[in-house]
Design an enzyme around this catalytic site. Structure first.
Site, PDB file in Angstrom:
ATOM      1  N   GLY A   1       0.779  -1.232   0.000  1.00  0.00           N
ATOM      2  CA  GLY A   1       0.000   0.000   0.000  1.00  0.00           C
ATOM      3  C   GLY A   1       0.813   1.286   0.000  1.00  0.00           C
ATOM      4  CB  SER A   2       4.300   2.270  -0.809  1.00  0.00           C
ATOM      5  OG  SER A   2       4.500   1.925  -2.152  1.00  0.00           O
TER       6      SER A   2
ATOM      7  CG  MET B   1      -1.144  -7.666  -6.834  1.00  0.00           C
ATOM      8  SD  MET B   1      -0.305  -6.659  -8.097  1.00  0.00           S
ATOM      9  CE  MET B   1       0.733  -7.902  -8.865  1.00  0.00           C
TER      10      MET B   1
ATOM     11  CG  ASN C   1      -3.269  -0.823 -13.083  1.00  0.00           C
ATOM     12  OD1 ASN C   1      -3.250  -1.070 -11.871  1.00  0.00           O
ATOM     13  ND2 ASN C   1      -2.479  -1.461 -13.938  1.00  0.00           N
TER      14      ASN C   1
ATOM     15  CG  HIS D   1       2.273  -2.166 -15.571  1.00  0.00           C
ATOM     16  ND1 HIS D   1       1.963  -3.426 -15.078  1.00  0.00           N
ATOM     17  CD2 HIS D   1       3.298  -2.343 -16.448  1.00  0.00           C
ATOM     18  CE1 HIS D   1       2.769  -4.320 -15.638  1.00  0.00           C
ATOM     19  NE2 HIS D   1       3.580  -3.691 -16.469  1.00  0.00           N
TER      20      HIS D   1
ATOM     21  N   GLY E   1      -8.364  -5.774 -21.364  1.00  0.00           N
ATOM     22  CA  GLY E   1      -7.100  -6.503 -21.522  1.00  0.00           C
ATOM     23  C   GLY E   1      -6.234  -6.402 -20.274  1.00  0.00           C
TER      24      GLY E   1
HETATM   25  C1  GRF Z   1       3.479  -1.299  -7.583  1.00  0.00           C
HETATM   26  O1  GRF Z   1       4.748  -1.298  -8.185  1.00  0.00           O
HETATM   27  C2  GRF Z   1       2.401  -1.624  -8.583  1.00  0.00           C
HETATM   28  O2  GRF Z   1       2.581  -1.036  -9.833  1.00  0.00           O
HETATM   29  C3  GRF Z   1       2.556  -3.110  -8.679  1.00  0.00           C
HETATM   30  O3  GRF Z   1       2.726  -3.520  -7.338  1.00  0.00           O
HETATM   31  C4  GRF Z   1       3.316  -2.451  -6.607  1.00  0.00           C
HETATM   32  C5  GRF Z   1       2.404  -2.130  -5.471  1.00  0.00           C
HETATM   33  O4  GRF Z   1       3.068  -1.405  -4.479  1.00  0.00           O
HETATM   34  N1  GRF Z   1       1.463  -3.722  -9.371  1.00  0.00           N
HETATM   35  P1  GRF Z   1       2.322  -0.872  -3.170  1.00  0.00           P
HETATM   36  O5  GRF Z   1       1.453  -1.984  -2.632  1.00  0.00           O
HETATM   37  O6  GRF Z   1       1.502   0.332  -3.575  1.00  0.00           O
HETATM   38  O7  GRF Z   1       3.442  -0.517  -2.242  1.00  0.00           O
END
Ligand code: GRF
EC number: 2.1.2.2
Length: 222
Positions: A31-32, A109, A126, A128, A162
Site C-alpha cells: 500500500g505505498s 493484483m 491503474n 503499472h 485486456g
Molecule cells: C506497484 O509497483 C504496482 O505497480 C505493482 O505492485 C506495486 C504495489 O506497491 N502492481 P504498493 O502496494 O503500492 O506498495
C-alpha cells in the site's frame, strides 16, 4: 453499515464523505501508493478525497494504512465468492456504495471483470511498474530485467478488458543499473510511480479528461 444493491452488508471502518470528487482505491499489497495518495488527498490542490479502500486480500498492508488514516475499508475476498463472475459483481457493488468519480487500482493484483468494467471502465485507472506496452502483467519488473532493457519505468493508464492494455495517461522512465536486483529496481520504480500517480490522479480530478481511441487528454470535452 452500507449495503450493496443485492443486500450484502459492506464491512467498513471509519470514513466520511465530502463534497469534493470521490476516489476509491483498490489495493492488494503493502500500500505505498495508497499511502502517497493519502498524504496528498487532504491538500487543497489535490482536487478530491479518498473515500474508501477496497482490497481482495485480508492480509494487505493497505488495510492498516486505511485504518490509520480513518478511511473506510472493505475486503472483497474471492474466497467468499463461488465464481469469478460473482466476485466481479461483489467488487463492483462494493465500489458503487461509495459513488466514486475515479477508481484507482494501486497495486491491485487481480484482473477487473466485465461487470466491474461496465460500471467503472471509463473511470478506472491503474499504475503499472513498466513502460507499457512493454512488459504487461504481474511481473513487469522481472520481465524488463530478464529482457535486458536499459530503461524501464512506470505507466499510469486507463483500465480496459485486456491486461495492462488501456489508454496511457502518463509515464516516467527509470534507468536500470548494472548492479540492480529486482528488488532495488522495483524500489526505484516505486518512487517514480508514487510521484506520477499522485500528480496524475490530481490532474484528472481537477481538470477532467477525454479519451478518444487511445489518446488521453486533460480537460473536459469542449
Ligand atoms: C506497484 O509497483 C504496482 O505497480 C505493482 O505492485 C506495486 C504495489 O506497491 N502492481 P504498493 O502496494 O503500492 O506498495
Amino acid at each position: 453499515m452500507p449495503r450493496t444493491p443485492s443486500g450484502h452488508d459492506v464491512p467498513t471502518t471509519g470514513g466520511s464523505l465530502s463534497s469534493a470528487r470521490k476516489v476509491v482505491v483498490l489495493a492488494s499489497g503493502g500500500g505505498s501508493n495508497l499511502a502517497a495518495l493519502l498524504a496528498a488527498h487532504d491538500k487543497e490542490w489535490f482536487g478530491g478525497r479518498i473515500v474508501a479502500v477496497i482490497t481482495d486480500n485480508p492480509a494487505a498492508g493497505a488495510i492498516n494504512i486505511a485504518h490509520d488514516a480513518g478511511i473506510a475499508c472493505a475486503v472483497v475476498d474471492p474466497r467468499d465468492s463461488e465464481s469469478r463472475a460473482e466476485w466481479d459483481r461483489a467488487l463492483a457493488e462494493t465500489v458503487a456504495v461509495f459513488g466514486p468519480d475515479l477508481v484507482v487500482s494501486a497495486g491491485f493484483m487481480r484482473i477487473l471483470g466485465p461487470h466491474f468494467l461496465k460500471a467503472f471502465g471509463g473511470s478506472t485507472i491503474n499504475t503499472h511498474p513498466a513502460l507499457l506496452p512493454a512488459f504487461p502483467g504481474a511481473h513487469g519488473v522481472r520481465d524488463a530485467m530478464a529482457h535486458g532493457v536499459k530503461v524501464t519505468g512506470c505507466t499510469v493508464h486507463f483500465v480496459d478488458e485486456g491486461v495492462d492494455t488501456g489508454p496511457i495517461i502518463a509515464q516516467a522512465a527509470v534507468a536500470i543499473q548494472d548492479d540492480d536486483t529486482q528488488e532495488t529496481l522495483h524500489e526505484r520504480i516505486k518512487v517514480e510511480e508514487r510521484r506520477l500517480l499522485v500528480e496524475w490522479v490530481s490532474k484528472l480530478l481537477r481538470r477532467g479528461y477525454t479519451v478518444e481511441g487511445r489518446t488521453v487528454r486533460l480537460g473536459e470535452a469542449g
